[in-house]
Design an enzyme around this catalytic site. Sequence first.
Site, PDB file in Angstrom:
ATOM      1  N   HIS A 141       0.880  -1.170   0.000  1.00 22.63           N
ATOM      2  CA  HIS A 141       0.000   0.000   0.000  1.00 22.63           C
ATOM      3  C   HIS A 141       0.921   1.225   0.000  1.00 22.63           C
ATOM      4  CE1 HIS A 141      -2.752   2.984   1.788  1.00 22.63           C
ATOM      5  NE2 HIS A 141      -3.745   2.200   1.422  1.00 22.63           N
ATOM      6  N   ASP A 163       3.439  -4.101   7.768  1.00 22.51           N
ATOM      7  CA  ASP A 163       2.137  -3.465   7.576  1.00 22.51           C
ATOM      8  C   ASP A 163       1.060  -4.524   7.832  1.00 22.51           C
ATOM      9  OD1 ASP A 163      -0.201  -2.327   6.750  1.00 22.51           O
ATOM     10  OD2 ASP A 163       0.539  -1.682   4.788  1.00 22.51           O
ATOM     11  N   GLN A 178      -4.061  -5.318   6.823  1.00 21.47           N
ATOM     12  CA  GLN A 178      -4.977  -6.337   6.294  1.00 21.47           C
ATOM     13  C   GLN A 178      -4.796  -7.696   6.966  1.00 21.47           C
ATOM     14  OE1 GLN A 178      -7.440  -5.637   4.335  1.00 21.47           O
ATOM     15  NE2 GLN A 178      -6.835  -3.672   3.481  1.00 21.47           N
ATOM     16  N   LYS A 232     -10.548  -1.039  10.242  1.00 22.56           N
ATOM     17  CA  LYS A 232     -10.654  -2.268   9.443  1.00 22.56           C
ATOM     18  C   LYS A 232     -10.921  -3.481  10.331  1.00 22.56           C
ATOM     19  CE  LYS A 232      -7.329  -0.630   5.998  1.00 22.56           C
ATOM     20  NZ  LYS A 232      -8.077  -0.173   4.843  1.00 22.56           N
ATOM     21  N   CYS A 239      -4.880   2.403  -3.709  1.00 21.14           N
ATOM     22  CA  CYS A 239      -3.683   3.018  -3.106  1.00 21.14           C
ATOM     23  C   CYS A 239      -2.488   2.077  -3.174  1.00 21.14           C
ATOM     24  CB  CYS A 239      -3.922   3.448  -1.660  1.00 21.14           C
ATOM     25  SG  CYS A 239      -5.290   4.561  -1.476  1.00 21.14           S
TER      26      CYS A 239
HETATM   27  N1  PMP Z   1      -1.840  -0.718   4.471  1.00 20.77           N
HETATM   28  C1  PMP Z   1      -2.755  -1.489   3.879  1.00 20.77           C
HETATM   29  C2  PMP Z   1      -2.356  -2.854   3.414  1.00 20.77           C
HETATM   30  C3  PMP Z   1      -4.065  -1.042   3.723  1.00 20.77           C
HETATM   31  O1  PMP Z   1      -4.971  -1.823   3.138  1.00 20.77           O
HETATM   32  C4  PMP Z   1      -4.399   0.249   4.188  1.00 20.77           C
HETATM   33  C5  PMP Z   1      -5.813   0.798   4.019  1.00 20.77           C
HETATM   34  N2  PMP Z   1      -6.360   0.583   2.763  1.00 20.77           N
HETATM   35  C6  PMP Z   1      -3.406   1.006   4.812  1.00 20.77           C
HETATM   36  C7  PMP Z   1      -2.146   0.503   4.929  1.00 20.77           C
HETATM   37  C8  PMP Z   1      -3.682   2.393   5.316  1.00 20.77           C
HETATM   38  O2  PMP Z   1      -4.637   2.363   6.328  1.00 20.77           O
HETATM   39  P1  PMP Z   1      -5.360   3.708   6.800  1.00 20.77           P
HETATM   40  O3  PMP Z   1      -5.988   4.303   5.563  1.00 20.77           O
HETATM   41  O4  PMP Z   1      -6.365   3.261   7.784  1.00 20.77           O
HETATM   42  O5  PMP Z   1      -4.311   4.591   7.364  1.00 20.77           O
END
Ligand code: PMP
Length: 401
Positions: free
Chosen positions: A117, A194, A197, A220, A357
Site C-alpha cells: 500500500h 504493515d 490487512q 478495518k 492506493c
Molecule cells: N496498508 C494497507 C495494506 C491497507 O490496506 C491500508 C488501508 N487501505 C493502509 C495501509 C492504510 O490504512 P489507513 O488508511 O487506515 O491509514
Amino acid sequence: MDINKIRNDFPVLRSNPKLAYLDSAAMALKPDCVIDAVDDYYRRLGVNVHRGVYQLSYMATDLYEEARSTIAKFIGAEFDNVVFTRGASASLNLVAMSYGMTFVNEGDEVITTELEHHSSHMPWINVCKVKGATLKYVPLDSDGRITVEAFKKVLTNKTKVVAITHVSNVMGYVTPIKEIIKLAHEVGAVVSLDGAQSVPHMKIDVKELDCDFLSFSGHKLCGPTGIGVLYGKKDLLEKMPPIEFGGDMADTVYTHEMTFKMAPYKFETGTPMIASAIGLAKACQYLESIGLDEISKHEYYLKSLAVEGLKKIPGITIYNPTAETGIISFNIDGVHPHDAASVFDNDRVCIRAGHHCAQLITRHLGTIGTVRASFYLYNTEEDVQVFVEAVKDAKNFFGQF
Ligand code: PMP
C-alpha cells in the site's frame, strides 16, 4: 460461527438486510458493542485523560489505558509497546520519520515490495531520498507473490530496514513473514510490518513473529475511525525520537531544552483519540469472542466459493485466485473497473474499484485498476451468490456495447 447472530450485531446490516457489503478491506462495519462503548465514554465521562485531577478524568484515564492493555494483549504485546496513532498510515509514517530518518544513512539499503500500500512504501521513498540510501524492491513471482527466495536476492549486509506488507490489500496474499524477519535480523535489519490487512483477520502474536514494528488501523477491525496502532519493540521505541512535539508528551520544558516522557507517551502529543481507543479495545474483544481462526476460515471459504462462481463466467480475469485470505481482485475484460463497480451498486453490492492506493502492484498486473471484493465475518453464502450474479449482470450489461 453463527452468522445470523453475528449479522444481528451490526446495525448497518440490520437496517439493510439485503446489502452484500464486500468492502471490508477498505473499512469494516461496526457492531453495537463498539458503538455503545464510544457512546458510553461520551455520555458518562466525556472529559480529558492524564491531566485532570478529578474523579471523572481518572475514570476516563483508566478506561483509555485499559484499552491500550486490551489491544496489546490482542497482538501478544505488552502495554508499553503500543503507541496510539491516527491509523496504519500514521503508524507506518512514524516508523519512517523517526526510526528511518535517525538510523538510515547514506549508502544504506531499505527493502520494500511492489505489493505495498502507498502508506507502507512511500515514506521510505522519502527517507531514502533525504538520507541518500537505496530503496530496493523484492522481485515478485509470476503470481505477484513475495517469496523468501526472492527476498534473499535483495537482502545484503547494507540492509537497514525491511518495509513489507503482511497481507496485500489488492492480492490478499500472506507474506512468508516469519522467515523474512529471521533473515532480516541475521543482517541486523529491522522489519516494519504493515498489518492493516492481517491483524483484523488472523491471530497475530508479535512475539512469535518477532517483528520489530507492526502497524494497523482500528476501522478495518470493526473499530472506530481515527485510531490506529504502532507496535514497536521496547528498545527500538526507546531510542527513537518523537516526530511531533507538544502537550502530554513532554517531561520538562525550558526555553531551549526539553525532555520527553517514556515510550509510548513521547509519540502521543495532544489530546488523544480517547473514545476511538476505547471503541477499538471493544472491537478486539468482540473479534476474540468469535475467534480469529474461525473468522479466517470463514472468509477463505466465502472467497473460494466466489472464485469458483467467477471462474464459470467467461471474460473475467481473476488476478489472485490462489489468495489465502478473503480478498478477490478481478476485472471484467474490456470494462473499466469503476464502470463495473457502479453497476454492482445497482444490485446492492458494495465493492471497490481502482488502484486501491497500491499503484505499483496495479501496474505490475498490467491494468489501470481492479475490482475488489473482500469478505469478513458477517458475510454469507448468499452474499457470494448475489455478488456472482451481479458480476454476470455487469458482464451482460457491458456486453451490449
Ligand atoms: N496498508 C494497507 C495494506 C491497507 O490496506 C491500508 C488501508 N487501505 C493502509 C495501509 C492504510 O490504512 P489507513 O488508511 O487506515 O491509514
